[in-house]
Design a protein around this motif. Structure first.
Motif, PDB file in Angstrom:
ATOM      1  N   GLY A   1     -36.047  53.292  55.071  1.00  0.00           N
ATOM      2  CA  GLY A   1     -36.419  51.882  55.181  1.00  0.00           C
ATOM      3  C   GLY A   1     -36.613  51.238  53.820  1.00  0.00           C
ATOM      4  O   GLY A   1     -36.199  50.098  53.592  1.00  0.00           O
TER       5      GLY A   1
ATOM      6  N   GLY B   1     -33.168  50.737  52.296  1.00  0.00           N
ATOM      7  CA  GLY B   1     -32.487  49.609  52.929  1.00  0.00           C
ATOM      8  C   GLY B   1     -33.026  48.277  52.466  1.00  0.00           C
ATOM      9  O   GLY B   1     -32.273  47.318  52.251  1.00  0.00           O
ATOM     10  N   THR B   2     -34.344  48.211  52.297  1.00  0.00           N
ATOM     11  CA  THR B   2     -34.952  46.975  51.798  1.00  0.00           C
ATOM     12  C   THR B   2     -34.466  46.657  50.392  1.00  0.00           C
ATOM     13  O   THR B   2     -34.120  45.512  50.083  1.00  0.00           O
ATOM     14  CB  THR B   2     -36.488  47.092  51.816  1.00  0.00           C
TER      15      THR B   2
ATOM     16  N   SER C   1     -34.679  46.614  57.650  1.00  0.00           N
ATOM     17  CA  SER C   1     -35.366  47.734  57.006  1.00  0.00           C
ATOM     18  C   SER C   1     -36.863  47.500  56.956  1.00  0.00           C
ATOM     19  O   SER C   1     -37.656  48.432  57.135  1.00  0.00           O
ATOM     20  CB  SER C   1     -34.828  47.937  55.592  1.00  0.00           C
TER      21      SER C   1
END
Length: 141
Positions: free
Chosen positions: A32, A35-36, A58
């Motif tokens: 996550g 993805g961010t 994310s």
């Protein structure tokens, strides 16, 4: 670019607050975070819609994703020991109370093949079978 990464890290820290310690224990949380950061970089490089979607997805995964995984982020709770008498242990395994080691192990393997939680059995019954085996083998030592 570095400024965006720093702002994303500060935003993550403010958003998760005390749950930040949980990130070290959950490998999915690192996905996550990655993805961010990728979404943030994509927004900075001229793809604002795709980057915003990736960053938002994310971020939602970081906030709510671990709740979708059963048992994630929760420490294992120790179970109280199962108290069985020698007669009860022998009854659970279906052997005589004075059965020899090989008989106890054969009965244990037969029962666990059918009642193991990975094979669709219950955790409680598997724990009783394990406790019965341990008690009967310990008394033979």
């Amino acid at each position: 670019m570095l400024l965006i990464a720093v702002l994303a890290a500060i935003g993550l820290w403010l958003w998760l607050g005390k749950d930040l310690k949980r990130l070290r224990k959950l490998p999915a949380a690192w996905i996550g975070i990655g993805g961010t950061l990728i979404g943030t970089v994509m927004m900075a490089k001229g793809m604002p819609v795709v980057g915003a979607l990736i960053a938002a997805g994310s971020g939602l995964w970081l906030r709510y994703g671990s709740q979708l995984i059963p048992g994630a982020g929760k420490p294992a709770t120790p179970r109280p020991p199962i108290a069985l008498s020698r007669a009860e242990a022998a009854d659970v395994l279906g052997v005589a109370p004075d059965a020899d080691r090989e008989t106890v192990l054969a009965a244990y393997r037969r029962l666990m093949a059918r009642n193991h939680p990975d094979a669709g059995g219950s955790v409680g019954l598997a724990a009783r079978i394990n406790a019965a085996r341990d008690l009967l083998l310990k008394s033979q030592e």
